[in-house]
Scaffold this active site. Structure first.
Site, PDB file in Angstrom:
ATOM      1  NE  ARG A 157      -2.890  -1.134  10.049  1.00  0.00           N
ATOM      2  CZ  ARG A 157      -1.929  -0.599   9.276  1.00  0.00           C
ATOM      3  NH1 ARG A 157      -1.979   0.657   8.927  1.00  0.00           N
ATOM      4  NH2 ARG A 157      -0.933  -1.338   8.862  1.00  0.00           N
TER       5      ARG A 157
ATOM      6  NE  ARG B 276       8.011  -0.695   9.250  1.00  0.00           N
ATOM      7  CZ  ARG B 276       6.820  -0.596   8.694  1.00  0.00           C
ATOM      8  NH1 ARG B 276       6.649   0.091   7.590  1.00  0.00           N
ATOM      9  NH2 ARG B 276       5.781  -1.212   9.233  1.00  0.00           N
TER      10      ARG B 276
ATOM     11  CE  LYS C  54      -1.795  -1.194   3.981  1.00  0.00           C
ATOM     12  NZ  LYS C  54      -1.171  -2.501   4.299  1.00  0.00           N
TER      13      LYS C  54
ATOM     14  NE  ARG D 139       3.295  -5.249  11.030  1.00  0.00           N
ATOM     15  CZ  ARG D 139       4.344  -5.085  10.223  1.00  0.00           C
ATOM     16  NH1 ARG D 139       5.519  -5.585  10.544  1.00  0.00           N
ATOM     17  NH2 ARG D 139       4.220  -4.403   9.113  1.00  0.00           N
TER      18      ARG D 139
ATOM     19  NE  ARG E 170       8.408  -3.061   5.658  1.00  0.00           N
ATOM     20  CZ  ARG E 170       7.135  -2.854   5.932  1.00  0.00           C
ATOM     21  NH1 ARG E 170       6.414  -2.081   5.150  1.00  0.00           N
ATOM     22  NH2 ARG E 170       6.573  -3.431   6.970  1.00  0.00           N
TER      23      ARG E 170
HETATM   24  P1  B4P Z   1       4.957  -1.608   1.831  1.00  0.00           P
HETATM   25  O1  B4P Z   1       4.506  -0.759   0.720  1.00  0.00           O
HETATM   26  O2  B4P Z   1       5.887  -0.985   2.835  1.00  0.00           O
HETATM   27  O3  B4P Z   1       3.727  -2.288   2.619  1.00  0.00           O
HETATM   28  P2  B4P Z   1       2.515  -1.660   3.461  1.00  0.00           P
HETATM   29  O4  B4P Z   1       1.333  -2.492   3.078  1.00  0.00           O
HETATM   30  O5  B4P Z   1       2.385  -0.187   3.238  1.00  0.00           O
HETATM   31  O6  B4P Z   1       3.064  -1.881   4.989  1.00  0.00           O
HETATM   32  P3  B4P Z   1       2.499  -2.024   6.460  1.00  0.00           P
HETATM   33  O7  B4P Z   1       1.001  -2.208   6.429  1.00  0.00           O
HETATM   34  O8  B4P Z   1       3.349  -3.125   7.025  1.00  0.00           O
HETATM   35  O9  B4P Z   1       2.904  -0.762   7.332  1.00  0.00           O
HETATM   36  P4  B4P Z   1       2.233   0.490   8.091  1.00  0.00           P
HETATM   37  O10 B4P Z   1       3.296   1.509   8.089  1.00  0.00           O
HETATM   38  O11 B4P Z   1       0.923   0.865   7.495  1.00  0.00           O
HETATM   39  O12 B4P Z   1       5.654  -2.884   1.152  1.00  0.00           O
HETATM   40  C1  B4P Z   1       6.355  -3.869   1.888  1.00  0.00           C
HETATM   41  C2  B4P Z   1       7.598  -4.345   1.132  1.00  0.00           C
HETATM   42  O13 B4P Z   1       7.263  -5.003  -0.076  1.00  0.00           O
HETATM   43  C3  B4P Z   1       8.556  -3.226   0.716  1.00  0.00           C
HETATM   44  O14 B4P Z   1       9.868  -3.627   0.967  1.00  0.00           O
HETATM   45  C4  B4P Z   1       8.325  -3.040  -0.781  1.00  0.00           C
HETATM   46  O15 B4P Z   1       9.478  -2.615  -1.481  1.00  0.00           O
HETATM   47  C5  B4P Z   1       7.941  -4.442  -1.210  1.00  0.00           C
HETATM   48  N1  B4P Z   1       6.959  -4.421  -2.310  1.00  0.00           N
HETATM   49  C6  B4P Z   1       5.864  -3.641  -2.405  1.00  0.00           C
HETATM   50  N2  B4P Z   1       5.181  -3.918  -3.537  1.00  0.00           N
HETATM   51  C7  B4P Z   1       5.871  -4.929  -4.163  1.00  0.00           C
HETATM   52  C8  B4P Z   1       5.674  -5.664  -5.402  1.00  0.00           C
HETATM   53  N3  B4P Z   1       4.617  -5.424  -6.200  1.00  0.00           N
HETATM   54  N4  B4P Z   1       6.560  -6.622  -5.723  1.00  0.00           N
HETATM   55  C9  B4P Z   1       7.631  -6.876  -4.922  1.00  0.00           C
HETATM   56  N5  B4P Z   1       7.892  -6.209  -3.760  1.00  0.00           N
HETATM   57  C10 B4P Z   1       7.014  -5.246  -3.389  1.00  0.00           C
HETATM   58  O16 B4P Z   1       1.928   0.012   9.613  1.00  0.00           O
HETATM   59  C11 B4P Z   1       2.915  -0.201  10.625  1.00  0.00           C
HETATM   60  C12 B4P Z   1       2.309  -0.244  12.051  1.00  0.00           C
HETATM   61  O17 B4P Z   1       1.783   1.079  12.423  1.00  0.00           O
HETATM   62  C13 B4P Z   1       1.091  -1.173  12.270  1.00  0.00           C
HETATM   63  O18 B4P Z   1       1.488  -2.512  12.558  1.00  0.00           O
HETATM   64  C14 B4P Z   1       0.386  -0.496  13.508  1.00  0.00           C
HETATM   65  O19 B4P Z   1       1.002  -0.832  14.728  1.00  0.00           O
HETATM   66  C15 B4P Z   1       0.604   0.997  13.270  1.00  0.00           C
HETATM   67  N6  B4P Z   1      -0.541   1.665  12.584  1.00  0.00           N
HETATM   68  C16 B4P Z   1      -0.500   2.262  11.355  1.00  0.00           C
HETATM   69  N7  B4P Z   1      -1.717   2.755  11.023  1.00  0.00           N
HETATM   70  C17 B4P Z   1      -2.554   2.461  12.066  1.00  0.00           C
HETATM   71  C18 B4P Z   1      -3.948   2.697  12.311  1.00  0.00           C
HETATM   72  N8  B4P Z   1      -4.736   3.318  11.419  1.00  0.00           N
HETATM   73  N9  B4P Z   1      -4.479   2.249  13.481  1.00  0.00           N
HETATM   74  C19 B4P Z   1      -3.721   1.640  14.399  1.00  0.00           C
HETATM   75  N10 B4P Z   1      -2.387   1.379  14.239  1.00  0.00           N
HETATM   76  C20 B4P Z   1      -1.811   1.781  13.069  1.00  0.00           C
END
Ligand code: B4P
Length: 187
Positions: free
Chosen positions: A89, A128, A13, A139, A126
């Site tokens: 979420r 992190r 995302k 998660r 990734r």
């Molecule tokens: P990302 O793009 O980083 O994935 P994401 O879905 O955005 O990440 P996530 O949901 O884990 O994190 P968030 O910060 O929202 O891609 C992951 C990896 O895959 C990268 O290395 C990328 O390069 C690779 N990739 C992407 N697309 C690809 C493709 N097509 N092919 C190959 N590789 C690919 O959340 C983090 C934490 O914050 C949560 O656990 C929670 O504790 C908190 N949080 C955030 N929002 C919240 C909310 N609304 N309510 C409560 N807690 C919240």
């Protein structure tokens, strides 16, 4: 217009929202994960409180999250595209979003889907601090229990589109940009 990006952790995302906001004028990316990580980095009180949840793979409480984004959402103009990445979420966050958003502005929810092995491989790659095997499992569990029901919520509103997120980053980006442009034109 507000575009909600839904899907499990690691589905891409954030990758897509950042790429689209970088390519299209007037499209902005709002990531609650990035906002939280900035608070953690700054060592603020909010950041210290949020870190405990994030490190455990749990969700940060709704009242904190809603307070963080409500003002930004209410200021979204009709010609702007706000890519909402990681919010809502929970059902309570979805209700809060519906209440804060200008009337009729939530017109699209994109559900990014990929299998668990693909998600785990991406997250481990990734690297992190919350991307350890144990925290990733937690998660995914929290996602299935609390966030996944929002898919049906937006489907019932007739605004859900599913995106196959196992393709290349470029292929997904082209597909998603086309979907958003077509919904914009329907206005
Ligand atoms: P990302 O793009 O980083 O994935 P994401 O879905 O955005 O990440 P996530 O949901 O884990 O994190 P968030 O910060 O929202 O891609 C992951 C990896 O895959 C990268 O290395 C990328 O390069 C690779 N990739 C992407 N697309 C690809 C493709 N097509 N092919 C190959 N590789 C690919 O959340 C983090 C934490 O914050 C949560 O656990 C929670 O504790 C908190 N949080 C955030 N929002 C919240 C909310 N609304 N309510 C409560 N807690 C919240």
């Amino acid at each position: 217009m507000i575009v909600v990006l839904l899907g499990p952790p690691g589905v891409g995302k954030g990758t897509q929202a950042a790429a689209l906001a970088g390519q299209e004028d007037g499209w902005t990316h709002l990531s609650t994960g990035d906002l939280l990580r900035a608070e953690v980095e700054a060592g603020s009180e909010l950041g210290r409180a949020a870190r405990r949840y994030m490190d455990a793979g749990d969700l940060v409480p709704d009242e904190v999250m809603v307070g963080m984004v409500a003002d930004r959402i209410s200021r979204t103009g009709p010609d702007q595209v706000l890519l909402l990445d990681g919010f809502p979420r929970t059902p309570a966050q979805a209700e809060a979003l519906a209440a804060a958003a200008p009337g009729g502005s939530i017109r699209l929810a994109l559900y990014f889907s990929a299998s668990d092995p693909v998600l785990e491989a991406r997250l481990m790659g990734r690297g992190r601090s919350d991307d350890t095997r144990e925290v990733i499992q937690r998660r995914l569990e929290v996602y299935r229990e609390t966030t996944a029901p929002l898919i049906a919520w937006y489907r019932d509103q007739g605004i859900l589109r599913e995106v196959d997120a196992e393709r290349s980053i470029e292929a997904i980006q082209e597909d998603v940009a086309g979907t958003i442009r077509s919904v914009l034109q329907e206005a």
